[in-house]
Design a protein around this motif. Structure first.
Motif, mmCIF file in Angstrom:
data_model
loop_
_atom_site.group_PDB
_atom_site.id
_atom_site.type_symbol
_atom_site.label_atom_id
_atom_site.label_comp_id
_atom_site.label_asym_id
_atom_site.label_seq_id
_atom_site.Cartn_x
_atom_site.Cartn_y
_atom_site.Cartn_z
ATOM 1 N N UNK I 1 0.830 -1.192 0.000
ATOM 2 C CA UNK I 1 0.000 0.000 0.000
ATOM 3 C C UNK I 1 0.868 1.247 0.000
ATOM 4 N N UNK I 2 0.351 2.268 -0.683
ATOM 5 C CA UNK I 2 1.153 3.478 -0.880
ATOM 6 C C UNK I 2 0.714 4.611 0.051
ATOM 7 N N UNK I 3 1.704 5.358 0.510
ATOM 8 C CA UNK I 3 1.469 6.557 1.321
ATOM 9 C C UNK I 3 2.356 7.669 0.806
ATOM 10 N N UNK I 4 1.769 8.842 0.621
ATOM 11 C CA UNK I 4 2.582 10.024 0.375
ATOM 12 C C UNK I 4 2.923 10.637 1.726
ATOM 13 N N UNK I 83 -2.747 8.659 2.727
ATOM 14 C CA UNK I 83 -2.883 7.349 2.092
ATOM 15 C C UNK I 83 -3.323 7.498 0.639
ATOM 16 N N UNK I 84 -2.683 6.742 -0.246
ATOM 17 C CA UNK I 84 -2.938 6.838 -1.684
ATOM 18 C C UNK I 84 -3.673 5.595 -2.180
ATOM 19 N N UNK I 85 -4.751 5.814 -2.916
ATOM 20 C CA UNK I 85 -5.483 4.712 -3.534
ATOM 21 C C UNK I 85 -5.197 4.712 -5.036
ATOM 22 N N UNK I 86 -5.639 3.650 -5.706
ATOM 23 C CA UNK I 86 -5.472 3.592 -7.153
ATOM 24 C C UNK I 86 -6.414 4.612 -7.794
ATOM 25 N N UNK I 87 -5.895 5.360 -8.779
ATOM 26 C CA UNK I 87 -6.718 6.354 -9.470
ATOM 27 C C UNK I 87 -7.349 5.705 -10.701
ATOM 28 N N UNK I 88 -8.659 5.927 -10.934
ATOM 29 C CA UNK I 88 -9.320 5.248 -12.055
ATOM 30 C C UNK I 88 -8.750 5.648 -13.424
ATOM 31 N N UNK I 89 -8.067 6.768 -13.503
ATOM 32 C CA UNK I 89 -7.502 7.179 -14.788
ATOM 33 C C UNK I 89 -6.029 6.790 -14.923
ATOM 34 N N UNK I 90 -5.463 6.122 -13.920
ATOM 35 C CA UNK I 90 -4.051 5.729 -14.012
ATOM 36 C C UNK I 90 -3.903 4.551 -14.966
ATOM 37 N N UNK I 91 -2.846 4.572 -15.742
ATOM 38 C CA UNK I 91 -2.608 3.474 -16.677
ATOM 39 C C UNK I 91 -1.462 2.607 -16.182
#
Lengths: 92, 92, 92, 92, 92, 92, 92, 92, 92, 92
Positions: I1-4, I83-91
């Motif tokens: 899981x990602x965190x900035x 906390x960073x989630x997956x962005x729907x526009x990320x490829x």
């Protein structure tokens, strides 16, 4: 005239404990004296913080300033002063 | 138990003036009723602003919330709630 | 007693221009009347903003509130009120 | 040209009291001298705080900066400077 | 005299697009005219925001206020004005 | 590429005055050297505060960081960095 | 050069839903195109908010501004732009 | 994994009351369903405000975002998300 | 899981320079070790400030807290965790 | 009655390490004792910061204040207290 005053106290670490104890005792005596004179109308502790919310009833801004700036803990206090007017929905 | 509540009122421009007048009249009646019941202990106008500083004396957080959220102007108010404890220097 | 009042004006877009023009004319007339009475002691424009810094000389918080809340543009103003005391270094 | 300047003073705890007393005396003398010269036009105490609201009348930003940065208490002050223009509703 | 001015633009949604286009064209013409006169000394876009940082060189606070309050987009702008003095380390 | 940088300086009380004087002299020499190189494009004093507003013209973020973090007073400065783009209304 | 950009989206209530749907589809297409070009290096959703944290890799402030101000949702976004330099502890 | 989420609700004035009533009913049903699933672990009303403080127990940031962004009132909410770790002084 | 994670460093003046140098060397070694492990995914310097913006990829809030609170400079850092989630526009 | 309390700890540099270690041990013992009594209902670490989010279940504002102000680390803590009411959508 009424003023709401919110006072936050932050005593710097490293002050001589006896000196701090004397300041606090003086502060308490002064606060009680001003309450007895009817000038410090309300004095509440903000739950969980070294702070109070107070209401003063004095003649003028000058008198308010003399009282607040003369408090023994004044050099360690942050003050938020709000002048209070009569509310049209207040009764009594 | 005592709570200090600071309420700022911002009525959106464009509301029907009659509706606003009724809301304000209802608010006043409700405020006076709560004062008579001893629950709205103090009600002061903040000088120069459409705002008040109040002290409530109620049984619980739930009762406070029911009273505040039931005010006719609640949808237009910003609330700052501060629980008040007894201050060790307070007299009387 | 003196109060410093900083007023920021934000007139909502979409108001009827004639209505706004009338409010501004009324505001100007009221401001000048209060200056002539000696109650609105100083009135300065904050350079670059639709705002002013003013000093009022009135009898009480209640009188200040009546004056400010009675201004025609009051519903569109944000007020910052600061009670002013005599400064020990002020002369004259 | 006029500038509103709000000055908050925070003298660090632990400075030599004699040094502080001299700084304050110098500050007072300087403030009174500038008032007599007509450059420090108004000087008010913010009620309840170690702060003042002042109006300066000087030739330029440079002159304002020289005056403010030359104040004996300048190293302990937080400054908020606001340039003041003529207000269209101001009289006299 | 120099002033740093940071302008943020927020055009309300729902304005007539033709009206907005005319305001922007007028703003551009006015900005270029003031640059040619030497009064709008620097004009930079803040990268990523509908905002600019500018430096003005004018005679007085009054002239600055007249220029800024006369901008076609002024009603939609938030201004932060900072008077600039000569820096002792500046060369040339 | 241009960057607007606002620097506020706060030198802690209690530093050795000679050390501070040397730091300030070094800072001045460095600032003037960078101006002569064309990298520190503008340097203005914020009137009334120990602060400056500057514009830098450098090759990259890395070069900007090297310059700023290498300033003798850097440990005592608070920096606000704003990247500047070309404004569509800028002339010349 | 790298920039961290935090974008908060606030679409005003009352916009035509079809128009909003088209804007969002255009935004997505544009974001994916910029990612494929290697300019929009990272794109993360801020968990729980209609916001993202992104990293852009572009040639200049001007290119960054063109990209951001050209986003279909730009009029509804609040941007926080931070230029990123190489960190001395970064590997690879 | 646990997250503290503080949600402030601000429903714009002028929405159709039936629509708002349906949204609130849907929100309640959704909140109760998530509580029954053990994902919405705690849900408290902030006394005096249209706001709540909640604790969620979910698998990942993605799941948290899906839950929060799927709430019927999400478009009218301001969220403050805080990831919670185990405290070394916690028992049980 | 990602965190900035945005980290601002403020080392108090007066610390022993050798101690600070050791802390910084330890910090660098630890940061590089965590990067090699794939846990400290990105590490960028904020241009012009003693600060960084980082992205961590860890198993849980607990692991993130252990890593951050174990950094040699942790006592001198202010942390902002997102906390960073997956962005729907990320490829990709 | 429930209160959410967010505590940030900032221990001044330069305190005697043994004294700090004793304070922390006392704090832990006190926190665990209060948890066993059922008064300190929840205690979570804020991931990445020397801070916690807690929920207390006590009889009154006075009891809350006695507990919080009696914590060994209280002089080094910043407290944010929020009274919690029952939420109409909470189950169980």
């Amino acid at each position: 005239m009424l003023y709401c005053v919110e006072m936050d106290v932050a005593i710097p670490h490293g002050l001589d404990p006896d000196h701090v104890a004397r300041l606090k005792a003086d502060e308490k005596a002064r606060a009680q004296d001003l309450q007895r004179q009817g000038k410090w109308l309300h004095l509440w502790r903000v739950a969980g913080r070294y702070a109070n919310i107070s209401v003063f009833d004095v003649e003028s801004h000058d008198e308010l300033h003399d009282i607040l700036s003369g408090l023994p803990l004044f050099p360690f206090m942050t003050m938020r002063v709000t002048p209070l007017a009569r509310h049209p929905s207040a009764i009594g």
